[in-house]
Design a protein around this motif. Structure first.
Motif, PDB file in Angstrom:
ATOM      1  N   ARG A  66       0.834  -1.205   0.000  1.00 38.02           N
ATOM      2  CA  ARG A  66       0.000   0.000   0.000  1.00 38.02           C
ATOM      3  C   ARG A  66       0.868   1.255   0.000  1.00 38.02           C
ATOM      4  O   ARG A  66       0.541   2.243  -0.663  1.00 38.02           O
ATOM      5  CB  ARG A  66      -0.917  -0.014   1.222  1.00 38.02           C
ATOM      6  N   ALA A  76       2.067   1.883  -3.315  1.00 43.17           N
ATOM      7  CA  ALA A  76       0.951   2.289  -4.184  1.00 43.17           C
ATOM      8  C   ALA A  76       0.572   3.753  -4.022  1.00 43.17           C
ATOM      9  O   ALA A  76       0.186   4.412  -4.988  1.00 43.17           O
ATOM     10  CB  ALA A  76      -0.260   1.399  -3.905  1.00 43.17           C
ATOM     11  N   ILE A  77       0.678   4.297  -2.792  1.00 44.96           N
ATOM     12  CA  ILE A  77       0.232   5.686  -2.581  1.00 44.96           C
ATOM     13  C   ILE A  77       1.349   6.712  -2.815  1.00 44.96           C
ATOM     14  O   ILE A  77       1.103   7.915  -2.781  1.00 44.96           O
ATOM     15  CB  ILE A  77      -0.376   5.877  -1.174  1.00 44.96           C
ATOM     16  N   LYS A  78       2.586   6.247  -3.000  1.00 40.78           N
ATOM     17  CA  LYS A  78       3.719   7.100  -3.382  1.00 40.78           C
ATOM     18  C   LYS A  78       3.963   8.284  -2.438  1.00 40.78           C
ATOM     19  O   LYS A  78       3.959   9.446  -2.868  1.00 40.78           O
ATOM     20  CB  LYS A  78       3.524   7.629  -4.809  1.00 40.78           C
ATOM     21  N   LEU A  88      -8.765   1.969  -2.054  1.00 39.35           N
ATOM     22  CA  LEU A  88      -7.786   2.951  -2.525  1.00 39.35           C
ATOM     23  C   LEU A  88      -8.367   3.682  -3.727  1.00 39.35           C
ATOM     24  O   LEU A  88      -9.387   3.277  -4.287  1.00 39.35           O
ATOM     25  CB  LEU A  88      -6.483   2.259  -2.943  1.00 39.35           C
ATOM     26  N   ALA A 117      -4.040   3.982  -7.483  1.00 43.81           N
ATOM     27  CA  ALA A 117      -3.291   3.353  -6.399  1.00 43.81           C
ATOM     28  C   ALA A 117      -3.651   1.875  -6.270  1.00 43.81           C
ATOM     29  O   ALA A 117      -2.791   1.035  -5.980  1.00 43.81           O
ATOM     30  CB  ALA A 117      -3.556   4.081  -5.084  1.00 43.81           C
ATOM     31  N   ARG A 159      -1.684  -0.096  -8.750  1.00 42.10           N
ATOM     32  CA  ARG A 159      -0.292  -0.268  -8.319  1.00 42.10           C
ATOM     33  C   ARG A 159      -0.202  -1.270  -7.170  1.00 42.10           C
ATOM     34  O   ARG A 159       0.730  -2.071  -7.100  1.00 42.10           O
ATOM     35  CB  ARG A 159       0.299   1.087  -7.902  1.00 42.10           C
TER      36      ARG A 159
END
Length: 457
Positions: free
Chosen positions: A270, A273-275, A423, A427, A430
């Motif tokens: 996660r 995914a959220i960078k 999400l 996201a 990803r």
């Protein structure tokens, strides 16, 4: 009208929502919630959904009528759930036991259970039809605390959906109430486990004293990203998938719990995914059941919130560039920090800070393990549920923050764990890719290192 992924279209006809009061007169009194119960973090609704097959032995019996009658009888024993929340000084919550009742909806759908697919799992695209949000019912104060909808299906099966205000009960408390309703549905005259209020057991001490740092409530600078473009997904982890992840760990960690592995996997994937900024702190907040940690343990029948949050904290860079074992170590340490003193300190923290606190929401991921909460075993007379459990992830104040682990089966009947996550669409794509990449990592060597082909920050 509601449309399923299979393009199946069906119609639901609903009755007007009605208030179901306790079947007998109940005490009119004020009952204070505990200092754990009424924190801001728990001021939201918990939705659960149960799917039941047709049972020829129940021919001629209407599940909506049976469950409605059982609700009225159960509320005699759980009479605070028929009341309304009031807020006092310093936002302290109490239940005004008015006996007004819980909301109940009777519905009918022209669809068969088998048309929902082989593997029932969230997200349910039709969920808003199966648990209708009665206007004005979702608030915290002066609103019904409980909403139930029973939807009869064309095949003779039915769907039971329930929404409960979280400040009144945690997952264990909720299943206790549902099980009591099920017993009443099957002819019992009283619950086999008498409910106990006893909220004082989780109140602050007098005088309160904070003995832990409680970084789960840190005030962190940063922007909380709110988006209406949220996507719900479930990911199934059977024995094979868990074994693959376990092999990524060094040998001294391979006997860790399934929760440790899946929570660490979710947190790492996660975060990628959220960078976030690589040097910023990220948190995994574990929801810990503390019933057995109290001395003496909380009494049988206690249905309040016996949970606290514990925080695993690191930077995004360290989390994503280290092997999975790094995250597992942090998760284990966070869980092991929860002792009886930690629980007491958490309640004291709420009072000393002078406000009802919310856990840190900036760059936080919260995970609640309800795999041991036996939702599927709730039997209203038609047998066990085909699927029973949390209806969706991402509930609470911040969309996407709260994820769940739920016991379930795949389409082949294999028992495993569903990871419910919410999400934004990009996201989520990803996240799914990172999960897939993690399954392709090479097993850890004797030194605990693994070769990763996944992307990192």
């Amino acid at each position: 009208m509601a449309q399923l992924p299979t393009s199946l279209v069906f119609t639901i006809r609903r009755s007007e929502a009605e208030l179901v009061a306790p079947a007998k007169a109940t005490p009119r009194e004020y009952k204070l919630l505990s200092d754990i119960d009424d924190q801001q973090s728990l001021r939201f609704q918990i939705p659960v959904i149960q799917f039941y097959r047709c049972n020829p032995c129940m021919q001629g019996k209407d599940p909506a009528r049976v469950i409605k009658d059982a609700l009225a009888q159960t509320l005699v024993f759980y009479y605070p759930l028929a009341g309304r929340l009031r807020e006092g000084r310093n936002r302290k919550l109490a239940v005004d036991c008015t006996g007004e009742g819980a909301l109940f909806i009777e519905a009918e759908a022209d669809v068969k259970l088998e048309q929902f697919g082989d593997a029932l799992q969230p997200p349910f695209p039709c969920f808003d039809e199966l648990l209708y949000n009665v206007p004005g019912s979702e608030g915290m104060l002066n609103c019904p605390l409980l909403l139930i909808q029973v939807t009869r299906l064309k095949c003779g099966g039915f769907i039971f959906a329930i929404r409960l205000n979280h400040v009144l009960a945690d997952g264990a408390g909720m299943i206790q109430f549902m099980s009591a309703m099920a017993e009443m549905s099957r002819g019992a005259i009283a619950p086999s486990i008498p409910p106990k209020w006893e909220r004082h057991l989780l109140d602050a001490r007098d005088p309160p004293r904070i003995s832990f740092t409680h970084r789960e409530y840190d005030e962190v600078e940063g922007t909380i990203i709110l988006s209406e473009n949220m996507v719900q997904r479930s990911f199934f982890f059977g024995p094979k998938e868990v074994s693959t992840l376990r092999k990524l760990l060094p040998h001294h960690l391979r006997k860790c719990s399934k929760f440790d592995i899946l929570a660490s996997c979710l947190w790492r994937c996660r975060t990628i995914a959220i960078k976030p900024d690589p040097d910023e702190e990220v948190r995994l907040l574990c929801v810990v059941n503390v019933r057995s940690k109290l001395n003496p343990p909380s009494p049988s029948g206690f249905y309040g919130n016996a949970i606290v949050f514990s925080a695993a904290i690191t930077t995004a860079r360290k989390l994503c560039q280290n092997p999975l074992g790094y995250a597992v170590e942090l998760v284990k340490q966070a869980k092991e920090s929860v002792t009886e003193e930690y629980v007491k300190s958490a309640a004291d923290f709420m009072v000393i800070k002078g406000k009802r606190l919310h856990y840190t929401m900036v760059r936080s991921c919260v995970i609640s393990d309800v795999t041991r909460v036996a939702f599927v075993d709730v039997d209203f007379g038609w047998g066990k549920a085909v699927y029973g459990g949390l209806a969706k992830a991402g509930i609470g104040a911040i969309p996407g923050a709260l994820s769940f682990l739920v016991a379930s089966k795949n389409k082949n009947g294999e028992a495993g764990t569903l990871m419910l996550i919410c999400l934004t669409a990009p996201a989520m794509e990803r996240f799914s890719k990172e999960l897939d990449n993690m399954s392709k990592e090479q097993p850890a060597d004797e030194m605990g290192k693994s070769v990763s082909i996944s992307s990192t920050l």
